[in-house]
Scaffold this motif. Structure first.
Motif, PDB file in Angstrom:
ATOM      1  N   ASN A 233       0.829  -1.210   0.000  1.00 16.02           N
ATOM      2  CA  ASN A 233       0.000   0.000   0.000  1.00 16.02           C
ATOM      3  C   ASN A 233       0.861   1.256   0.000  1.00 16.02           C
ATOM      4  OD1 ASN A 233      -2.452  -1.310  -0.058  1.00 16.02           O
ATOM      5  ND2 ASN A 233      -2.788  -1.210   2.143  1.00 16.02           N
ATOM      6  N   LYS A 236       2.144   1.724  -3.422  1.00 17.65           N
ATOM      7  CA  LYS A 236       1.056   2.169  -4.299  1.00 17.65           C
ATOM      8  C   LYS A 236       0.739   3.645  -4.067  1.00 17.65           C
ATOM      9  CE  LYS A 236      -2.396  -0.650  -4.811  1.00 17.65           C
ATOM     10  NZ  LYS A 236      -3.643  -1.410  -4.549  1.00 17.65           N
ATOM     11  N   SER A 277      -7.957   4.657  -5.897  1.00 14.68           N
ATOM     12  CA  SER A 277      -6.984   3.667  -5.444  1.00 14.68           C
ATOM     13  C   SER A 277      -6.052   4.253  -4.383  1.00 14.68           C
ATOM     14  CB  SER A 277      -6.158   3.156  -6.636  1.00 14.68           C
ATOM     15  OG  SER A 277      -6.982   2.525  -7.584  1.00 14.68           O
ATOM     16  N   ARG A 280      -7.999   4.517  -1.163  1.00 17.79           N
ATOM     17  CA  ARG A 280      -8.260   3.179  -0.623  1.00 17.79           C
ATOM     18  C   ARG A 280      -7.013   2.633   0.067  1.00 17.79           C
ATOM     19  NH1 ARG A 280     -11.866  -0.979  -1.972  1.00 17.79           N
ATOM     20  NH2 ARG A 280     -11.529  -2.685  -0.475  1.00 17.79           N
TER      21      ARG A 280
END
Length: 599
Positions: A233, A236, A277, A280
């Protein structure tokens, strides 16, 4: 300090000890922190160790304040403890054997004073830690920004600006907020937990062992499961932040093309998907960081009930168990939040590791970079000749070189036109001439002497450069003409003189606010020709001896161009003009023509 070695060894060992508790969760974190620590300056390392001293003092003060609750509760529950406890009895005698109520008041006041003192130290520790980590993140950002500014134009032409903005403004700041600050807090929390655990072990080893095993197992098990997810994460979040920057730069910078071809839905869809995204992944890391607290809270309350029953059944009834139960309760009240904060710090560190490794090589290279000079640079003004000798240069090894053994001679005080087909290397030639691109072989020669790397800044200081696409800042015409000069240092007489020479003075005078008018981002309120004239005025303001024009008059009408070129040829000073052009009427003004490539 250079390289990835930790010196002296004593400091290296202490650093490993400081972060040693992290290795039980993730051994890779030790490598991260040692690399980060080796990038710090000596001053930053001294401040780091000073923070550790304050942290130790705050933790010891907290331990003392926690222990001090026991005699107060014991006195409140059983006045006879004055005779049965030798330590309390000695204090009681030293105070002149006051009444029970007054002695109880003194004990309570002492407990409150210790709590206030320990909390004051912890507040100071938190203040210093927050300031240090925030400043360190800012200094990392500054270091990266300086490093990227120092890179040549080839690097910037090959690197998306969104990537650099992400690294300088977001990833580097994340180093402070999500790596350095959590690491320092984790260090402080682990030390406090260690002292509080030692206190409970001293009072009752069985209860301490059970508490440490249960709570430690819960946190370790949860982190072991989710650590990969947290790292992915974090990676990302960094990559999607870069993508969002790129989409914003492209859509706002190319708004005309975007609207002309109706690309608004495409950009909005891509940005919305990246944002979804991004949010999230951010939310997931927050949830994964907070989730254990609910499990641990249940375990703590269950443990308190079992502990109460255990102490009650062990003999003496609730009255004798009350001081011990109060100690456990207060220690638990302090320890459980610290455990949760430690776990949250570890998840944040894990999430920031991806960003750190994206920056690490650049940070290591930036550490040894020579600082920019602040002193005024004396221009290297040519007296007789400017030459490029035996130049060999190519953009990539798998492509044919743009120049191979190429030489060119520019006469000082004359106007030279550089002509050639599109893609022949005219602009590249100017970049090499200005010292913005370093050739593989050959160099720049001024009056027969080679321009060394130490003299490049002096050579650039004598050049005025006007590209085809002039960059204008969102300020005023005056600030753009005197580009790079502080507002209070701008010479308005020179600004007006330069604007008149560039044939832009009358237009500026017609604007609301004139030379202080707002011109919009990238000069949005100016036409292409007006931007080029501001670019020319910028070069004239610097009063340079070498003026380089890269299609700088392409957007001007023939009459305006002729007026400017005639004024350049008629100046009293010996100014050298080198211009790239495709327009035949422009070439007619040149004293010399240099051809690049084959026509």
């Amino acid at each position: 300090m250079r390289g990835n070695k930790c010196r002296p060894r004593a400091l290296c060992g202490l650093t490993m000890l400081v972060f040693g508790g992290i290795s039980s969760y993730d051994p890779g974190m030790i490598d991260t922190f040692l690399k980060l620590f080796n990038l710090l300056t000596r001053k930053q390392k001294r401040e780091f160790y000073l923070l550790q001293v304050v942290m130790v003092m705050a933790s010891i003060a907290e331990l003392i304040s926690t222990v001090s609750i026991m005699p107060f509760i014991a006195l409140a529950a059983n006045p006879d403890v004055v005779q049965s406890n030798q330590y309390i009895s000695q204090v009681y005698a030293l105070m002149g054997s006051p009444s029970h109520e007054l002695f109880l008041f003194y004990a309570g006041a002492g407990f409150v004073a210790l709590v206030m003192f320990s909390n004051g130290l912890m507040l100071a520790d938190h203040f210093l830690l927050s300031r240090y980590s925030a400043r360190l993140g800012g200094e990392i950002s500054n270091k990266l920004y300086g490093y990227y500014l120092d890179k040549d134009v080839l690097f910037h032409s090959a690197t998306n600006s969104a990537t650099l903005i992400q690294r300088v403004m977001r990833d580097s700041v994340m180093m402070g907020t999500s790596l350095i600050a959590p690491a320092l807090k984790l260090n402080a929390r682990l030390f406090s937990i260690l002292l509080l655990s030692a206190l409970i072990v001293w009072v009752d080893p069985m209860v301490a062992i059970a508490t440490v095993v249960i709570l430690g197992s819960v946190y370790w098990f949860i982190f072991y499961i989710i650590r990969g997810k947290v790292y992915r994460n974090g990676k990302k979040i960094s990559e999607l932040g870069q993508k969002r920057n790129r989409l914003l730069n492209e859509s706002f910078g190319g708004v005309r093309d975007m609207k002309l071809y109706s690309f608004e839905p495409t950009y909005l869809r891509d940005y919305s998907a990246a944002t979804k995204s991004f949010n999230r992944a951010t939310a997931d890391n927050m949830i994964l960081g907070d989730s254990p607290s609910y499990i641990v809270e249940t375990a703590v309350f269950t443990g308190m009930v079992l502990l109460t029953l255990y102490l009650y059944e062990s003999g003496g009834g609730l009255q004798s168990a009350l001081p011990m139960l109060t100690l456990y309760g207060m220690a638990g009240m302090k320890m459980v939040p610290k455990l949760q904060q430690s776990y949250l710090a570890i998840t944040r560190i894990r999430g920031a590791q991806a960003a750190f490794y994206r920056l690490y090589e650049d940070l290591k290279a930036a550490t040894g970079r020579k600082a920019f000079g602040e002193d005024a640079i004396e221009p290297l003004r040519p007296a007789s000749s400017i030459e490029l000798r035996d130049i060999t240069f190519g953009y990539r090894d798998d492509l044919l070189p743009v120049f191979e053994g190429y030489s060119a001679h520019f006469k000082v005080g004359e106007m030279t036109a550089v002509v050639g087909a599109s893609g022949a290397g005219k602009s590249t030639l100017l970049d090499i001439l200005m010292g913005l691109v370093e050739p593989e072989h050959g160099g720049i020669y001024i009056d027969g002497e080679r321009v060394s790397s130490e003299l490049l800044a002096a050579w650039r200081a004598t050049i005025g450069y006007v590209p085809q696409e002039v960059y204008l800042t969102d300020t005023s015409p005056a600030a753009n003409i005197a580009f790079g000069v502080k507002a209070e240092d701008i010479d308005m007489d020179r600004v007006v003189e330069a604007a008149k020479a560039a044939k832009i003075h009358n237009f500026i005078e017609s604007l609301p606010g004139q030379y202080q008018a707002a011109i919009g981002e990238r000069g949005a309120q100016f036409s292409g020709g007006q931007k080029q004239r501001v670019g020319l005025a910028r070069a004239f303001y610097r009063q340079v001896s070498v003026l380089i024009l890269d299609e700088a008059t392409s957007a001007l009408d023939s009459a305006t161009q002729a007026d400017i070129l005639v004024s350049l040829k008629n100046v009293e000073s010996e100014q050298t003009v080198i211009m790239v052009t495709h327009r035949a009427e422009t070439v007619e003004f040149a004293d010399q023509i240099i051809r690049v490539g084959s026509e």
